[in-house]
Every structure is written in C-alpha cells, then in structure tokens.
Design an enzyme around this catalytic site. Sequence first.
Site, PDB file in Angstrom:
ATOM      1  N   SER A 196      56.235  30.515  53.000  1.00  0.00           N
ATOM      2  CA  SER A 196      54.850  30.219  53.402  1.00  0.00           C
ATOM      3  C   SER A 196      54.572  30.763  54.800  1.00  0.00           C
ATOM      4  O   SER A 196      55.488  30.960  55.601  1.00  0.00           O
ATOM      5  CB  SER A 196      54.607  28.716  53.400  1.00  0.00           C
ATOM      6  OG  SER A 196      54.916  28.161  52.150  1.00  0.00           O
ATOM      7  N   ALA A 197      53.294  30.989  55.102  1.00  0.00           N
ATOM      8  CA  ALA A 197      52.907  31.419  56.450  1.00  0.00           C
ATOM      9  C   ALA A 197      53.288  30.326  57.450  1.00  0.00           C
ATOM     10  O   ALA A 197      53.183  29.137  57.144  1.00  0.00           O
ATOM     11  CB  ALA A 197      51.406  31.670  56.497  1.00  0.00           C
TER      12      ALA A 197
END
Length: 222
Positions: free
Chosen positions: A69-70
Amino acid sequence: MQPGLSAGPAGFALARRRLVEHLYAGGVRDTRVLAAFEAVPRHLLVPEALRGQAYRDTPLPIGEKQTISAPAVVAAMTEAMELEGHEQVLEIGTGSGYQAAILSQLAARIVSIERIPKLASTSRSALDTLGVTNVIVYLGDGTQGRPQEAPYDRVVVTAGGPEIPRPLLGQLAMGGMLVGPFGPRGKQELVRMRRTGQTRFTREVLGPCQFVDLIGENGWAA
Ligand code: SAH
C-alpha cells in the site's frame, strides 16, 4: 525505537526523511508513527528493481498480483490503531512485510498472516534481514484469525473484504480495535470497530479506500 533495525545507506535515509515530511504535511501527527516511518527501510521490502521508487507515496507491485500500500495509507491505518507500545497485534495480509515492520516499532508483538506462500516466505526473510524480532509470520487464511494466540488488542486487515470477518471481531480483546477496508469491490470504506462488550462494538467509518481482495473463508472466493 527497537534497537538493531538496520536502516540502509544515507541516500535512502534522506528520501525517507522527505517521505516523513510529506506524511506530516498530509496530516499524520502521531510522533511515534512518524518515527516508525523514518526508521523502517521500505526500499528493502519492495522488489529490487523498484527500490528507487520506494519512498514515493505510491503503491508498488510486490509480485503474485499483490501490492504494498502507499505509505500515506499505511500511516492512516497505523495512526487509527492508536498504539502505545504494549499491544498484541494481529495483521491480516503480510504482503511485503512493510506494515508489519512499521507496527513492530509501535507495539509489543505482531502476529501476521499471509495466504500466498511466496509472499509469506519473502516477507519473513526480509523482516529477518531488517533485524525485526517481534513479528511472527504465519501462512494461512487470515479471515479465520488465529484463535490460538487471541485475544488481540488490535487487529489490522490490509486487504479488502465484503464484510468484517466475524472471527476477527471475536478475537479482539475488550476495549480493543479492528481497522480495515470493507465493502463492495471498488467502493470500500476504511472502518474502525471498537469492542465495548462481549457482543457490543462501536463502528466508525474513516473514509473511502481501495485495496486488493481479501480472499478466504470469510472474505471473497478465490
Ligand atoms: N500489509 C501488506 C499489504 C499487502 S496487500 C504490506 O504492507 O505490504 C494485501 C495482502 O493480503 C496480499 O499479500 C494478499 O495475498 C493478502 N491476503 C489476502 N487475503 C488474505 C487472507 N485471507 N489471509 C491472509 N492474507 C491475505
């Protein structure tokens, strides 16, 4: 900070510092969370070819059709967990091991479950290389939780399911919290559940989000 976390060369440290400033500018204010992002070498948890992009605020492919994920998403979820340091945490979806490494800096012990064998073994050895000793990675279906080691003060689900897996709520300690993305594909909400009684929970919606599928007995079909 946990001693012995090997943080990598100076160039990466500078990039990491900039990422932390970016997260702060984006509203992350928990200083322990920011320190964890400064400490964990994300470049060692992404595929080697993508190391140069490790400190951009973006999701990256980690193989097996999955993504890390970012950082801003990991930060928001971590901040929502309100960790103080003494907690026993259950993470569903080890993936790259990045979220687990962040949590290792903020809680006492992390039990993390990954369903894809290759990712479970890669993340396990990456965490070993980093010198993280308070994360244990299991291969299995995280939608069933891990009752043998329950209750958990916090549960974090890092893949999106149609609904909150029942067993995970059942394995929460009294006063404990679960954070994760749930709802129809493409329209998930980041939800926080707090256990207030044997069968009582409060539910908060933290915002819209988009995650890869949570696949398993109490998730989407494979
Ligand atoms: N926390 C990870 C996010 C990886 S993406 C990181 O920091 O990199 C989500 C991960 O959840 C994927 O690796 C996927 O294989 C895994 N996953 C999906 N369903 C699962 C399940 N039922 N049990 C365990 N892991 C699952």
